[in-house]
Structures are given as structure tokens and as C-alpha cells.
Write a protein that holds these residues in place. Structure first.
Motif, short mmCIF file in Angstrom:
data_model
loop_
_atom_site.label_atom_id
_atom_site.label_comp_id
_atom_site.label_asym_id
_atom_site.label_seq_id
_atom_site.Cartn_x
_atom_site.Cartn_y
_atom_site.Cartn_z
N UNK A 107 0.71 -0.73 -0.26
CA UNK A 107 0.17 0.13 0.43
C UNK A 107 0.76 0.70 0.06
N UNK A 144 1.26 5.52 0.10
CA UNK A 144 0.02 6.87 0.76
C UNK A 144 1.21 7.72 0.25
N UNK A 152 2.37 -0.04 3.71
CA UNK A 152 2.15 -1.35 4.96
C UNK A 152 2.65 -2.43 3.67
N UNK A 160 -2.70 2.57 18.19
CA UNK A 160 -3.42 3.56 16.45
C UNK A 160 -4.12 4.81 17.53
N UNK A 216 -7.56 6.91 10.83
CA UNK A 216 -7.19 6.60 9.84
C UNK A 216 -6.24 5.29 9.80
N UNK A 217 -5.72 5.28 10.51
CA UNK A 217 -4.26 4.22 11.03
C UNK A 217 -5.62 3.10 11.68
N UNK A 218 -6.67 3.61 11.65
CA UNK A 218 -7.64 2.74 12.58
C UNK A 218 -7.54 1.61 11.46
N UNK A 260 -6.14 2.42 8.52
CA UNK A 260 -5.19 0.98 7.93
C UNK A 260 -4.63 -0.38 8.60
N UNK A 261 -4.66 -0.61 9.56
CA UNK A 261 -4.69 -1.80 9.92
C UNK A 261 -5.51 -2.47 9.82
N UNK A 319 -7.13 -2.76 6.88
CA UNK A 319 -7.38 -3.06 5.12
C UNK A 319 -6.27 -3.40 4.89
#
Lengths: 238, 205
Positions: A215, A217, A223, A234, B110-112, B114-115, B117
Motif C-alpha cells: 500500500x 500513500x 504497508x 493507533x 486513518x491508522x485504524x 489502515x490496520x 485494510x
């Protein structure tokens, strides 16, 4: 697994000073021999730049791009063109076949441009078409083929000869779901025979055919599904 | 969907023992809903009490066989003929989690996203591997049942990924400053920005 393609800490900056735009920033991606890697990310995340850098169509501002161990930044324009002709194959969303040439002529074209005799090139092209199950359509024009068949011709063209790296830009974008799956199956078969492939796609279902999904960005790797996950917070700013 | 409906559906093919039902249930659902034999017998006892199934006398090995009653057939026919409604499905924990993350102070939504995804894509890759390289086959009908379940799981994962991608775009438009100034940290990423110590409490102060 040996590496077919490596981008190491690559920057690509357009413009200078305050007007400088980082298309990619500190980008590191490796694709092993026989590996299929999918790249996903929103518009402007650097996907196209990554493909252009990997194929030697664009030069990195900083960092290294290696194809089969050759550092593209150190090659002369002539050497780079030779490496592109011989080692790298491209697959595009809209197939990019020459309409006035038959399937076999399209596949043979990159070989002939590289100085291979027409008869030899034709033989290799027909062999490559047979490997994508299209030997019977070798003398057919693109306009008389379905989208899926045209994309298979494009894949045969991408791997004909000694090519070891396929760079694919939305290869299933113009195809229906079922035909797209056939193309992904074919790409996997090619990888199983030792070709490495880097594929940009918006389609999660087709990306899932890859060994790894990267991924992007803001021009960097966010990732990679091939990496073991780690516990993390998070909470913003942590 | 309940275990009871699943057992009634399997009993339509004829009388079965509890253990047989457990094995066939798991096979038909591609082991996506593992049952223990205790759950099966508890459910059968309830169905027998309600007149949906009838138990036979134990055989020589002490095993009880159950068969569908007329009332059970009626229940089953009704189940197959009615569409599944939203009320039949559990709440979507992920949607609720994102909604709470968006409203809670100090959470990098956004991090939540992405994790999730990455995890969903890994799951989709695994499901695609199963589709691509099917294992040893059992029988025609079981294969078909497995393909239907597998395709359902794949399309659900794809839909979730599309939705998460859409969420990322929505969040980027809603919070552009946070989106550009603080890229979400990625597990093992080469691009993790310099971060202070990961003290969750610090982020909430």
C-alpha cells in the motif's frame, strides 16, 4: 529468493525549491524472482512513478533502482534502452497492441526491434502465444479478438524472449471480473515459471492474487501484507 | 440463521446421528462455522421438545438418530422462502469501531482504517489462495456448497476493502491537515515517521 527488482530509498522530485514536488519519497520495494507483487494506493500516491522508475522510463532523483542486479542510474542511455528491450515487459490497461499487426506480429515486434531475425522472432512469438493458450489466434488482428484475448496477447508480448520482469499497470482494468481472474491466473503461472511481476491495481479482488500487496500513500510505502504485523498504538501522536 | 435451521436443512436428506450432523454442517459451510457436538445435541433436544424433529430409539451402540417432522419441514420451507433481513445479522463491529474512533478524542482514525485494510487484504489473499488451489474434493454437492461459501467470503472481504478505501478518502477530505502531517504508522514499514515514545496515555492528554 533472489531479487529481480529493487528500489532502495528512492526519491523522485519534480521541480526545485519551494516548487519541488515529491512524487515518491524514500521508497523501498523489492520483488523477488517468481514473485507477484500488487501495488495499491489512492491517486497521487506514487504508483505510476513507481512503475516508471522500475521500468527505467523515469530516473530517480536519489536512491537506487536495480533490475536483475543492474543499477539503472549507472547505465548509459543505450545500455538502459537495451535492458528495457530485453529484460522488462509491460502490460497496460488498454492492451496497447498495434491494430494493424496480427497477434504474432505484435508479440514478435519487441524481438525484431532488438535485432532478432523475423523468422526466429515469429517462432518465439508463436511459442509465447501457445503458453497463453492463444496459438490458434496467432494470425488474428486485435480487432477480431475479445478484450481478454487481447490482454493475453499483451502478456505474451511482455514475457517473450528473455524478459524476467513484468510491469503491469491496471492489467484487469478494462476486463470483466471473470476475464480479469483469467488474466491474474495467467500472471501467476508466468511467475511460477520464474518471472517477477509488479502490478498496479485498484481492484482488491485481483490484488489478492498477488503474493504481497504493497500500500502506498504520499509517495511512500505505508504497508505490505507480506510483513508480519506488529502491535502498535493507533492513538494519534503516540 | 441459527444452528437449528442448519440442522433442519441437513435432516431433510434423511435421519442422522448428532455426530453425523456436526460433520456435515461443517463440511457444508466450509468449516466457517465450527460446532461442538454439545451444541448439536442441545439444539436437537430443543427441536425435539418443539416438535420439529423426532428422536428414534437408540441403536445397538447407543446412538440416537433424529428425523424431520412435518412441522420441522414447514419451518425449514419458511426459512428458505424468506429473505435474510438486517435484523437477522449481528451488528457490524467494524462500522461501530470506526464510528467510535471518529468521535473519540485523540484516535488516529486513518491508522485504524489502515490496520483493518491490511488484515482484510491478508484474509482476502488467503481466501483467493483457497479458490486458486482447491484442496482434495469430497463430493459434487459439498464442493458446490464450499464454492458458494468461499465466494461469499471473498466478496464480503472485497466489499469491506472498497468501503475502507472510501473511508480513507472521506477522512482525508474531512481532516486534510491530519492526513498530510501525520501519515499513519505502518507495522514494520520503512516509512514510519519519527515518533516519540508510544505512550497511549500521552496521546490522550
Amino acid at each position: 529468493m533472489s531479487t529481480a527488482l529493487s528500489l532502495v530509498e528512492v526519491d523522485r522530485i519534480h521541480g526545485r525549491g519551494n516548487a519541488a514536488v515529491h512524487a515518491v519519497r524514500g521508497l523501498t520495494v523489492h520483488v523477488g524472482v517468481g514473485e507477484l507483487v500488487a501495488v495499491m494506493g489512492p491517486s497521487g500516491s506514487g504508483k505510476s512513478t513507481l512503475l516508471n522508475l522500475a521500468g527505467g522510463l523515469d530516473r530517480a532523483t536519489a536512491g537506487q533502482v536495480l533490475v536483475d542486479g543492474a543499477e539503472l542510474g549507472e547505465l548509459s542511455p543505450k545500455e538502459l534502452a537495451k535492458l528495457r528491450r530485453r529484460r522488462v515487459g509491460y502490460v497496460f490497461q488498454d492492451f496497447n497492441l498495434i491494430p494493424s499487426l496480427t497477434a504474432a506480429e505484435n508479440v514478435a515486434l519487441p524481438l525484431e526491434l532488438d535485432g532478432v531475425r523475423a523468422r526466429t522472432a515469429r517462432g518465439q512469438a508463436v511459442q509465447a502465444l501457445a503458453e497463453v493458450d492463444l496459438a490458434d489466434l496467432a494470425d488474428r488482428l486485435p480487432q477480431d479478438m475479445s478484450g481478454g484475448q487481447q490482454q493475453r496477447v499483451a502478456i505474451a508480448r511482455a514475457v517473450v524472449g528473455e524478459r524476467s520482469l513484468i510491469l503491469a499497470d491496471e492489467p484487469t482494468g478494462a476486463l470483466d471480473s471473470e476475464t480479469g481472474e483469467q488474466v491474474m491466473r495467467l500472471l501467476r503461472e508466468r511467475c511460477a515459471r520464474g518471472v517477477a511481476a509488479l502490478m498496479v491495481t485498484h481492484d482488491a479482488g485481483h490484488a489478492a492474487w498477488a503474493d504481497r500487496v504493497v500500500f502506498l500513500r504520499d509517495g511512500a510505502v505505508l504497508d505490505d501484507t507480506g510483513r508480519p504485523s506488529e502491535p502498535e498504538s493507533l492513538l494519534a501522536g503516540s | 440463521m441459527s444452528i437449528a435451521h442448519g440442522l433442519l436443512a441437513l435432516l431433510q436428506d434423511g435421519p442422522r446421528y448428532g455426530y453425523q450432523l456436526r460433520v456435515e454442517f461443517e463440511r457444508a459451510t466450509g468449516s466457517t462455522w465450527p460446532l461442538n457436538v454439545g451444541q448439536v445435541y442441545t439444539t436437537l433436544a430443543r427441536l425435539e421438545r418443539d416438535g420439529q424433529v423426532a428422536g428414534h430409539a437408540p441403536d445397538g451402540e447407543g446412538r440416537l438418530r433424529y428425523e424431520l417432522t412435518a412441522s420441522g419441514r414447514e419451518t425449514l420451507a419458511g426459512w428458505f422462502s424468506r429473505p435474510v433481513t438486517l435484523g437477522d445479522r449481528p451488528r457490524d463491529e467494524l462500522a461501530i469501531k470506526l464510528a467510535l474512533a471518529a468521535t473519540a478524542a485523540g484516535v488516529d482514525v486513518r491508522a485504524v482504517v489502515q490496520v483493518q485494510r491490511v488484515a482484510t487484504m491478508q484474509r482476502l489473499q488467503e481466501l483467493t489462495r483457497l479458490k486458486r488451489d482447491p484442496g482434495p474434493t469430497v463430493s459434487g454437492d459439498t464442493d458446490l456448497a464450499w464454492i458458494l461459501v468461499l465466494d461469499n467470503l471473498r466478496f464480503m472481504a472485497e466489499a469491506e476493502l472498497r468501503w475502507l478505501e472510501h473511508c480513507e478518502g472521506t477522512l482525508t477530505r474531512a481532516r486534510p491537515a491530519a492526513a498530510t502531517s501525520a501519515p499513519a504508522p505502518a507495522p514494520g514499514s520503512d516509512q514510519v515517521p519519527d515518533q516519540p515514545s508510544a505512550d497511549p496515555q500521552e496521546a490522550l492528554r
